[in-house]
Design an enzyme around this catalytic site. Structure first.
Site, PDB file in Angstrom:
ATOM      1  N   ASP A  99      24.595   1.567  32.335  1.00 27.32           N
ATOM      2  CA  ASP A  99      23.813   1.113  31.177  1.00 27.32           C
ATOM      3  C   ASP A  99      22.432   1.773  31.139  1.00 27.32           C
ATOM      4  O   ASP A  99      21.592   1.426  30.307  1.00 27.32           O
ATOM      5  CB  ASP A  99      23.690  -0.421  31.152  1.00 27.32           C
ATOM      6  N   ASP A 102      21.477   3.337  39.012  1.00 31.48           N
ATOM      7  CA  ASP A 102      22.260   2.544  38.058  1.00 31.48           C
ATOM      8  C   ASP A 102      23.728   2.566  38.483  1.00 31.48           C
ATOM      9  O   ASP A 102      24.297   3.642  38.656  1.00 31.48           O
ATOM     10  CB  ASP A 102      22.079   3.165  36.665  1.00 31.48           C
ATOM     11  N   GLU A 126      -1.346  -7.910  47.657  1.00 30.40           N
ATOM     12  CA  GLU A 126      -1.940  -6.843  46.854  1.00 30.40           C
ATOM     13  C   GLU A 126      -3.336  -7.308  46.492  1.00 30.40           C
ATOM     14  O   GLU A 126      -3.502  -8.242  45.705  1.00 30.40           O
ATOM     15  CB  GLU A 126      -1.112  -6.595  45.599  1.00 30.40           C
ATOM     16  N   ASP A 145       1.816 -10.264  44.769  1.00 31.95           N
ATOM     17  CA  ASP A 145       1.144  -9.654  43.633  1.00 31.95           C
ATOM     18  C   ASP A 145      -0.236 -10.272  43.399  1.00 31.95           C
ATOM     19  O   ASP A 145      -0.372 -11.504  43.391  1.00 31.95           O
ATOM     20  CB  ASP A 145       2.026  -9.868  42.389  1.00 31.95           C
ATOM     21  N   ASP A 183      19.966  -1.011  39.127  1.00 42.15           N
ATOM     22  CA  ASP A 183      20.380  -2.396  39.382  1.00 42.15           C
ATOM     23  C   ASP A 183      20.615  -2.617  40.867  1.00 42.15           C
ATOM     24  O   ASP A 183      20.524  -1.685  41.669  1.00 42.15           O
ATOM     25  CB  ASP A 183      21.638  -2.724  38.563  1.00 42.15           C
TER      26      ASP A 183
HETATM   27  O1  TEU Z   1      -0.868  -4.927  39.700  1.00 41.78           O
HETATM   28  C1  TEU Z   1      -2.137  -5.457  39.706  1.00 41.78           C
HETATM   29  C2  TEU Z   1      -3.215  -4.509  39.529  1.00 41.78           C
HETATM   30  O2  TEU Z   1      -4.299  -4.718  40.006  1.00 41.78           O
HETATM   31  C3  TEU Z   1      -2.936  -3.402  38.623  1.00 41.78           C
HETATM   32  O3  TEU Z   1      -3.970  -3.435  37.718  1.00 41.78           O
HETATM   33  C4  TEU Z   1      -2.857  -2.109  39.274  1.00 41.78           C
HETATM   34  O4  TEU Z   1      -3.923  -1.878  40.136  1.00 41.78           O
HETATM   35  C5  TEU Z   1      -2.823  -1.125  38.165  1.00 41.78           C
HETATM   36  O5  TEU Z   1      -1.667  -1.359  37.447  1.00 41.78           O
HETATM   37  C6  TEU Z   1      -2.906   0.294  38.564  1.00 41.78           C
HETATM   38  O6  TEU Z   1      -3.086   1.016  37.412  1.00 41.78           O
HETATM   39  C7  TEU Z   1       0.157  -5.827  39.880  1.00 41.78           C
HETATM   40  C8  TEU Z   1       1.478  -5.124  39.796  1.00 41.78           C
HETATM   41  O7  TEU Z   1       1.557  -4.196  40.839  1.00 41.78           O
HETATM   42  C9  TEU Z   1       1.605  -4.507  38.458  1.00 41.78           C
HETATM   43  O8  TEU Z   1       2.766  -3.766  38.332  1.00 41.78           O
HETATM   44  C10 TEU Z   1       1.586  -5.616  37.454  1.00 41.78           C
HETATM   45  O9  TEU Z   1       1.568  -5.068  36.172  1.00 41.78           O
HETATM   46  C11 TEU Z   1       0.392  -6.522  37.614  1.00 41.78           C
HETATM   47  O10 TEU Z   1       0.134  -6.869  38.955  1.00 41.78           O
HETATM   48  C12 TEU Z   1       0.636  -7.823  36.913  1.00 41.78           C
HETATM   49  O11 TEU Z   1       1.603  -8.543  37.590  1.00 41.78           O
HETATM   50 CA    CA Z   2      22.694  -0.806  35.454  1.00 45.58          CA
END
Ligand code: TEU
Ligand code: CA
Length: 704
Positions: free
Chosen positions: A168, A164, A401, A347, A172
Site C-alpha cells: 500500500d 512496506d 527528548e 517525546d 508497516d
Molecule cells: O519533536 C520535538 C521537537 O522539539 C521538534 O521541534 C524537533 O526538534 C524539530 O522537529 C526538529 O526540527 C518531537 C518529535 O520528535 C517530532 O517528530 C514531533 O513532531 C514533535 O515532538 C511533536 O510530538
Molecule cells: Ca504497508
C-alpha cells in the site's frame, strides 16, 4: 585483559541450576535464576548451553518457582531464557566483562524424590538469596554503574518509511519484522520504534488517538507481538515512543474534554478563557508561539475557551497537574512494559510541566521559546512519580527528548540518584546548524564548535549522569548531507567518519535508519514534494505573509526539512528501492537509490554498511568506548578531531579528518599512534607514527 576483575564485589546470587530444555528440544542446558542483574551485563560463559540459539521456552514449574523466589518480573516467561542465551552468545568470546559472578551447580542425582530435591533446592536458593542481599551493589566501571543500556547501540526505525509488506506504499510492522535479520547483522542491540499507535497521523504518528492500539496502516497487535518476539529471539530489545505531552484531538479524552466545561475529562487538557476586548474580540491567554508556527492556543467554539497546543492544533497538550492524567499515562506505560518492551524514548518530556501562571514570553524569551516552555516547576515531581510507580519496577531504559534543555540542566533529569530518567537527547550538537524557531536556515558551523560541545558534555556530566550521542533522527535532515559531504566522491568516507565519531564518543549512540547506508537528503523542489505539516504551516506563516520569498524558503527547507529523513529506506535497486511494490510510496524514494541501497552495499566490502558493521563489532568488544574517559587532544584544530578514550590501562586514539582535502597531521605532545585497528579508508595502514597522512574524510582508530 581483565581490567575489571570480579573478585571484589559480587552482585549476583545465582540460585539454582535447573536442567531445562526448550519446547521443541532445540535448546538444552542449565537455567539459572538471577537477582539484581541485567542480562546484557552478564558474562555467562559458564552457562554451557549446548545450543546458543534456542527459540522460546515454555515456562516450567521451575521458572515459576524462581519467579516467586526472586520476586522477579523478568524470569516470568519463556522469552527470558532466550535472553540468557543471548548473553551467552554475546559475551562468550569476550573476557573483559567478567563482572558478575555466576554460581552454577547441580544437585546430586542420588536424591531420589522430586519433592526432596525441590526442598533442598529451595533451601539453598533462599540461603544464597540472603547472602546476595548482604553483598554490596554492583561493581563500578571507571566510576560508572554498568548498565545494559549504557553498552547498547540503538537504532531508530521510523515505521512509515522502513519497509512496506502489503504494497500500500506505507511501511508497516510486518515490514520491520521482515528486516530483523538485517538489523541483527548490523549489530545493534536496541531498536527504537517511532510511534506505532493509532493516529490520524497529522504529525507522523506523534498525535495519538489510542495508546493501546496499533496504527491501522501499520498492522494489528498480533503483528506487534510477532515483531517483539522476533526482536527478542535475535537477542535485541525494543523501546517505543512515549508521546504524552499531548494527544491527538481525536483521542477520546479530548473528545470528552472539549464537549463541555463540566465533563470529567475537562481538566485532562489546558483550557483558558483568554482575553476579551471591549468590542468582544477574543485573544489567546498569552503570546506563546507553537513549534509549528502561529499561536500555541486555539479557540474551541464548543465551549468558547482556548486550549494549549505546543505543536499542531490537532495535538492538544495534556494537563499533567491532574493526577488522573498521570495515572492514565502510567497505566499505558505498564501495558507496553508488561508486553515486553524494554523502555521508552520520551517525546518532548521536559514540556510536561508548564511555566507557572503561563505569563507572556518576553522579547528575549521569544527568541528561544523552548527554553521557557521546558523544565517547568513540577517536572521533577512527575518524573519521580513515574519512576517510582512504573519504571523502577522493570528492567527498562528511558531516554527523554529534551527540547529546550541546556547542558547545565541535564543532570537534573538524569542523575541516577534522582531516580527520574536514564538519559536525555541534548540537541546542542545535532542542532548546531539550526534551531526549532526562527528562519529555516542551515547556518554555518565549525569543527571547534562541535568539539566544544562534546568537550563540555564530558566536563559537566558526572559519573552519575549518562549521555547520548547522535546527530540525526526523524526530525533532522540526513546526517551525511548535513555534517559530511554527500558529493559522489566524498559521501562514503564522510558517512563512515561521522558514524565513527558517534560510535566512539561518550554516551549511548543512537543511529537513524538509512544512515548506515549513507543515505542523503532528497532533492526537494516545490511545496507539493513535501509531506511534513511543519513545513506546510511554516509556508503559510513565512511565505504567504510575505516575510520571505517562496524561492528562498524552499531552498532553505530542502536542506533542513524533516522529510529528508523520512523518504523510504533504500533496500535494493528494484523499483521504489525495494521499499514497496506499490508505484506510489507515501513519500517519494530518493532518486539516487540505484547507487545507494542495502543490497549493493551488502555486496561491497568497502561500503558504509559493511564498515559500520565492523565498527559496531569493535565497539561491542571495547568497554573503553563505553565507560572510558574522553580527552580531546586538539580542541582548536579546525580540520582534525583527535581524542582518546581511556579505561584503566587501555587507551584508544581516534583521529578524524573532517574535510574533503588531505591533511598531514602531527599528533600533539609527541604522541605516537600505535596499532591501527580500523580506518574508513580500506588502504590505510599507517601505524607507530606521530605524523599521520590522512586522506579526505579519513578516520582511524588506534590502540595505544
Ligand atoms: O519533536 C520535538 C521537537 O522539539 C521538534 O521541534 C524537533 O526538534 C524539530 O522537529 C526538529 O526540527 C518531537 C518529535 O520528535 C517530532 O517528530 C514531533 O513532531 C514533535 O515532538 C511533536 O510530538
Ligand atoms: Ca504497508
Amino acid at each position: 585483559m581483565q581490567a575489571y576483575p570480579n573478585q571484589m564485589r559480587i552482585i549476583i546470587a545465582a540460585m539454582c541450576a535447573w536442567d531445562t530444555h526448550s519446547a521443541d528440544g532445540d535448546l538444552r542446558g542449565k537455567m539459572i535464576a538471577f537477582r539484581d542483574v541485567e542480562f546484557g551485563e552478564l558474562n555467562v560463559s559458564k552457562l554451557r548451553f549446548r545450543s546458543g540459539e534456542g527459540p522460546s521456552v515454555k515456562p516450567s514449574a521451575s521458572t515459576h518457582l524462581k519467579n516467586r523466589l526472586l520476586g522477579s518480573r523478568t524470569v516470568r516467561d519463556g522469552s527470558k531464557l532466550g535472553a540468557i542465551t543471548s548473553s551467552a552468545a554475546r559475551f562468550s568470546d569476550t573476557d573483559h566483562s567478567w563482572r558478575p559472578f555466576v554460581i552454577l551447580f547441580r544437585l546430586p542425582g542420588t536424591i531420589p524424590s522430586m519433592f526432596w530435591r525441590m526442598i533442598l533446592r529451595t533451601f539453598v536458593a533462599s540461603t544464597l538469596l540472603l547472602v546476595a542481599t548482604a553483598v554490596p551493589a554492583q561493581q563500578l566501571i571507571n566510576g560508572y554503574e554498568p548498565k545494559w543500556w549504557k553498552e547498547a547501540v540503538v537504532y531508530q526505525v521510523y515505521p512509515r518509511s522502513f519497509k512496506d509488506s502489503n504494497g500500500d506504499g506505507i511501511g508497516d510492522i510486518p515490514g520491520i519484522t521482515s528486516k530483523l535479520d538485517y538489523l541483527q547483522k548490523l549489530g545493534v542491540n536496541v531498536i527504537w520504534l517511532s510511534p506505532h499507535f493509532d493516529s490520524p497521523n497529522v504529525d507522523g504518528g506523534y498525535d495519538i488517538r489510542d495508546y493501546r492500539k496499533i496504527m491501522t496502516e501499520f498492522g494489528e497487535m498480533a503483528d506487534f507481538n510477532t515483531l517483539l518476539a522476533g526482536i527478542k529471539q535475535r537477542h535485541m530489545r525494543l523501546i517505543i515512543d512515549l508521546v504524552v505531552n499531548h494527544t491527538s484531538d481525536e483521542n477520546k479524552w479530548f473528545v470528552e474534554s472539549r464537549s463541555s466545561k463540566t465533563n470529567p475529562y475537562r481538566d485532562f487538557y489546558i483550557w483558558h478563557p483568554g482575553h476579551t476586548a471591549s468590542d468582544g474580540t477574543r485573544t489567546p491567554p498569552n503570546n506563546y508561539p507553537s513549534y509549528f508556527s502561529e499561536s500555541a492556543w486555539t479557540l474551541d467554539p464548543k465551549t468558547n475557551e482556548y486550549y494549549l497546543h505546543y505543536f499542531t492544533v490537532k495535538q492538544p497538550d495534556l494537563n499533567w497537574e491532574s493526577p488522573k492524567v498521570r495515572e492514565e499515562v502510567f497505566s499505558i506505560m505498564r501495558f507496553w512494559l508488561d508486553k515486553g518492551v524494554s523502555g521508552f524514548r520520551m517525546d518532548v518530556i521536559p514540556l510536561l510541566s508548564k511555566p507557572a501562571g503561563l505569563p507572556d514570553l518576553t522579547a528575549e524569551q521569544l527568541k528561544d521559546p523552548p527554553n521557557t516552555y521546558a523544565n517547568g516547576p513540577h517536572l521533577a515531581e512527575y518524573l519521580r512519580e513515574m519512576n517510582h510507580d512504573v519504571l523502577s519496577k522493570y528492567d527498562d531504559m528511558t531516554v527523554g527528548e529534551a527540547t529546550g534543555t541546556t547542558l547545565a540542566q541535564t543532570n537534573s533529569l538524569v542523575d541516577d540518584r534522582r531516580h527520574e530518567l536514564n538519559m536525555i537527547f541534548n540537541f546542542d550538537a545535532a542542532m548546531v546548524r539550526h534551531s526549532d524557531f526562527g528562519p529555516p536556515q542551515l547556518g554555518p558551523w565549525s569543527l571547534p564548535q562541535l568539539k566544544a560541545i562534546y568537550d563540555s558534555h564530558a566536563t559537566v556530566l558526572t559519573k552519575h549522569d549518562w549521555d547520548t550521542v547522535f546527530l540525526s533522527n526523524h526530525d533532522s535532515p540526513r546526517l551525511v548531507s548535513t555534517f559530511g559531504d554527500d558529493s559522489p566522491a566524498m559521501r562514503v568516507p564522510s558517512a563512515k567518519l561521522l558514524e565513527t565519531m558517534i560510535l566512539t564518543l561518550r554516551g549511548t549512540p543512537f543511529l537513524y535508519e538509512g544512515d548506515e547506508l549513507g543515505m542523503t537528503n532528497y532533492p526537494f523542489k516545490g511545496l507539493a514534494d513535501y509531506n511534513d505539516i511543519a513545513i506546510k504551516n511554516a509556508y503559510k506563516e513565512d511565505v504567504e505573509s510575505g516575510k520571505v520569498s517562496a524561492t528562498i524558503f524552499l531552498a532553505d527547507e530542502a536542506k533542513l526539512t524533516r522529510d529528508n529523513a523520512r523518504t523510504p529506506m533504500q533496500w535494493d535497486s528494484s523499483s521504489e528501492a525495494g521499499f514497496t511494490t506499490s508505484t506510489h510510496p507515501w513519500l517519494a524514494v530518493n532518486p539516487n537509490y540505484k547507487q545507494i541501497n542495502a543490497a549493493q552495499e551488502e555486496a561491497d566490502p568497502a561500503s558504509v554498511l559493511n564498515y559500520i558493521r565492523t565498527l559496531i563489532k569493535l565497539r561491542a568488544h571495547t568497554l573503553a568506548f563505553v565507560y572510558g574517559d574522553y580527552q580531546d587532544l586538539d580542541p582548536q584544530n579546525e580540520k582534525i578531531y583527535a581524542y582518546t578514550r581511556t579505561l584503566g590501562e587501555e587507551k584508544y586514539l581516534v583521529v578524524e579528518n573532517f574535510g574533503s582535502s588531505p591533511v598531514t597531521y602531527t599528533l600533539p605532545n609527541g604522541l605516537k599512534a600505535a596499532t591501527l585497528l580500523l580506518s574508513d579508508i580500506p588502504s590505510s595502514h599507517q601505524a607507530n607514527a606521530s605524523t599521520l597522512m590522512l586522506t579526505p574524510w579519513e578516520c582511524r582508530i588506534y590502540k595505544q
